[in-house]
Write a protein that holds these residues in place. Structure first.
Motif, PDB file in Angstrom:
ATOM      1  N   LEU A  32      -2.826  -6.508  26.148  1.00 56.59           N
ATOM      2  CA  LEU A  32      -2.025  -7.241  25.163  1.00 56.59           C
ATOM      3  C   LEU A  32      -0.589  -6.721  25.124  1.00 56.59           C
ATOM      4  O   LEU A  32       0.360  -7.508  24.997  1.00 56.59           O
ATOM      5  CB  LEU A  32      -2.665  -7.132  23.776  1.00 56.59           C
ATOM      6  CG  LEU A  32      -3.963  -7.912  23.587  1.00 56.59           C
ATOM      7  CD1 LEU A  32      -4.573  -7.612  22.223  1.00 56.59           C
ATOM      8  CD2 LEU A  32      -3.748  -9.395  23.761  1.00 56.59           C
ATOM      9  N   LYS A  33      -0.392  -5.411  25.233  1.00 61.02           N
ATOM     10  CA  LYS A  33       0.961  -4.850  25.245  1.00 61.02           C
ATOM     11  C   LYS A  33       1.727  -5.345  26.466  1.00 61.02           C
ATOM     12  O   LYS A  33       2.902  -5.711  26.367  1.00 61.02           O
ATOM     13  CB  LYS A  33       0.894  -3.325  25.253  1.00 61.02           C
ATOM     14  CG  LYS A  33       2.265  -2.665  25.162  1.00 61.02           C
ATOM     15  CD  LYS A  33       2.129  -1.170  25.083  1.00 61.02           C
ATOM     16  CE  LYS A  33       3.418  -0.430  24.938  1.00 61.02           C
ATOM     17  NZ  LYS A  33       4.595  -0.950  25.490  1.00 61.02           N
ATOM     18  N   LYS A  34       1.055  -5.400  27.616  1.00 60.67           N
ATOM     19  CA  LYS A  34       1.713  -5.887  28.835  1.00 60.67           C
ATOM     20  C   LYS A  34       2.109  -7.356  28.671  1.00 60.67           C
ATOM     21  O   LYS A  34       3.216  -7.760  29.030  1.00 60.67           O
ATOM     22  CB  LYS A  34       0.794  -5.723  30.039  1.00 60.67           C
ATOM     23  CG  LYS A  34       1.443  -6.122  31.357  1.00 60.67           C
ATOM     24  CD  LYS A  34       0.489  -5.882  32.502  1.00 60.67           C
ATOM     25  CE  LYS A  34       1.093  -6.198  33.830  1.00 60.67           C
ATOM     26  NZ  LYS A  34       1.519  -7.537  34.039  1.00 60.67           N
ATOM     27  N   LEU A  35       1.193  -8.168  28.123  1.00 60.06           N
ATOM     28  CA  LEU A  35       1.518  -9.580  27.895  1.00 60.06           C
ATOM     29  C   LEU A  35       2.692  -9.732  26.926  1.00 60.06           C
ATOM     30  O   LEU A  35       3.576 -10.570  27.137  1.00 60.06           O
ATOM     31  CB  LEU A  35       0.296 -10.320  27.355  1.00 60.06           C
ATOM     32  CG  LEU A  35      -0.835 -10.569  28.347  1.00 60.06           C
ATOM     33  CD1 LEU A  35      -2.054 -11.159  27.647  1.00 60.06           C
ATOM     34  CD2 LEU A  35      -0.364 -11.499  29.464  1.00 60.06           C
ATOM     35  N   LYS A  36       2.714  -8.915  25.876  1.00 60.31           N
ATOM     36  CA  LYS A  36       3.806  -8.978  24.902  1.00 60.31           C
ATOM     37  C   LYS A  36       5.127  -8.586  25.562  1.00 60.31           C
ATOM     38  O   LYS A  36       6.156  -9.249  25.356  1.00 60.31           O
ATOM     39  CB  LYS A  36       3.503  -8.045  23.736  1.00 60.31           C
ATOM     40  CG  LYS A  36       4.558  -8.039  22.665  1.00 60.31           C
ATOM     41  CD  LYS A  36       4.185  -7.064  21.556  1.00 60.31           C
ATOM     42  CE  LYS A  36       5.321  -6.969  20.556  1.00 60.31           C
ATOM     43  NZ  LYS A  36       5.106  -5.896  19.599  1.00 60.31           N
ATOM     44  N   ASP A  37       5.095  -7.516  26.360  1.00 63.41           N
ATOM     45  CA  ASP A  37       6.317  -7.097  27.063  1.00 63.41           C
ATOM     46  C   ASP A  37       6.800  -8.179  28.024  1.00 63.41           C
ATOM     47  O   ASP A  37       8.005  -8.454  28.117  1.00 63.41           O
ATOM     48  CB  ASP A  37       6.078  -5.779  27.814  1.00 63.41           C
ATOM     49  CG  ASP A  37       5.870  -4.592  26.873  1.00 63.41           C
ATOM     50  OD1 ASP A  37       6.214  -4.726  25.683  1.00 63.41           O
ATOM     51  OD2 ASP A  37       5.358  -3.550  27.333  1.00 63.41           O
ATOM     52  N   ASP A  38       5.859  -8.805  28.754  1.00 60.31           N
ATOM     53  CA  ASP A  38       6.234  -9.893  29.662  1.00 60.31           C
ATOM     54  C   ASP A  38       6.851 -11.058  28.899  1.00 60.31           C
ATOM     55  O   ASP A  38       7.853 -11.642  29.331  1.00 60.31           O
ATOM     56  CB  ASP A  38       5.015 -10.376  30.462  1.00 60.31           C
ATOM     57  CG  ASP A  38       4.552  -9.370  31.493  1.00 60.31           C
ATOM     58  OD1 ASP A  38       5.308  -8.411  31.780  1.00 60.31           O
ATOM     59  OD2 ASP A  38       3.416  -9.538  32.017  1.00 60.31           O
ATOM     60  N   LEU A  39       6.261 -11.395  27.757  1.00 57.94           N
ATOM     61  CA  LEU A  39       6.765 -12.494  26.939  1.00 57.94           C
ATOM     62  C   LEU A  39       8.163 -12.173  26.407  1.00 57.94           C
ATOM     63  O   LEU A  39       9.060 -13.027  26.421  1.00 57.94           O
ATOM     64  CB  LEU A  39       5.799 -12.780  25.789  1.00 57.94           C
ATOM     65  CG  LEU A  39       6.090 -13.985  24.922  1.00 57.94           C
ATOM     66  CD1 LEU A  39       6.049 -15.258  25.762  1.00 57.94           C
ATOM     67  CD2 LEU A  39       5.090 -14.084  23.794  1.00 57.94           C
TER      68      LEU A  39
END
Length: 129
Positions: A98-105
């Motif tokens: 989830l942190k990776k997805l948030k950073d990508d977003l």
């Protein structure tokens, strides 16, 4: 002489067995009198106390009471610990995802804002020319 030794050993065995059985028995399960009173009777009247304990004082089931004591186990032998470890591992992996997805977003949002600003400036400049 041998008879006296055999009799003394038998008395000692009966006394020790009865005393250990009283001590190991849960105090709530003794019959007749309380557990400390049974211990006193056993010490004062070794043979008679042991016989009375075995006939009257013992809990109804003939088997000695097993202690409910749970021995500590090594973490790798404890199924509950292993289950919690697996759950913790899954939760940490999900949090990392989830942190990776948030950073990508957030990176895409910054990139889109940066490109949008450039395009607007290009259009304004083009309109003036």
């Amino acid at each position: 002489m041998l008879l006296r030794v055999a009799l003394a050993v038998a008395v000692l065995v009966i006394f020790v067995y009865g005393l250990v059985d009283v001590i190991r028995t849960d105090g709530r399960l003794t019959r007749g009198i309380s557990k400390p009173a049974w211990i006193v009777v056993m010490i004062i009247l070794p043979v008679l106390g042991a016989i009375l304990w075995l006939l009257i004082g013992r809990p109804r089931d003939a088997a000695p009471q097993q202690q409910g004591y749970r021995h500590p186990t090594a973490p790798d032998d404890d199924p509950e610990f292993l289950r919690n470890l697996e759950v913790r591992r899954r939760n940490e992996a999900e949090a990392a995802r989830l942190k990776k997805l948030k950073d990508d977003l957030e990176a895409k949002a910054k990139d889109a804002d940066g490109n949008k600003g450039k395009h607007e400036n290009d259009h304004d400049t083009d309109g003036l020319k």
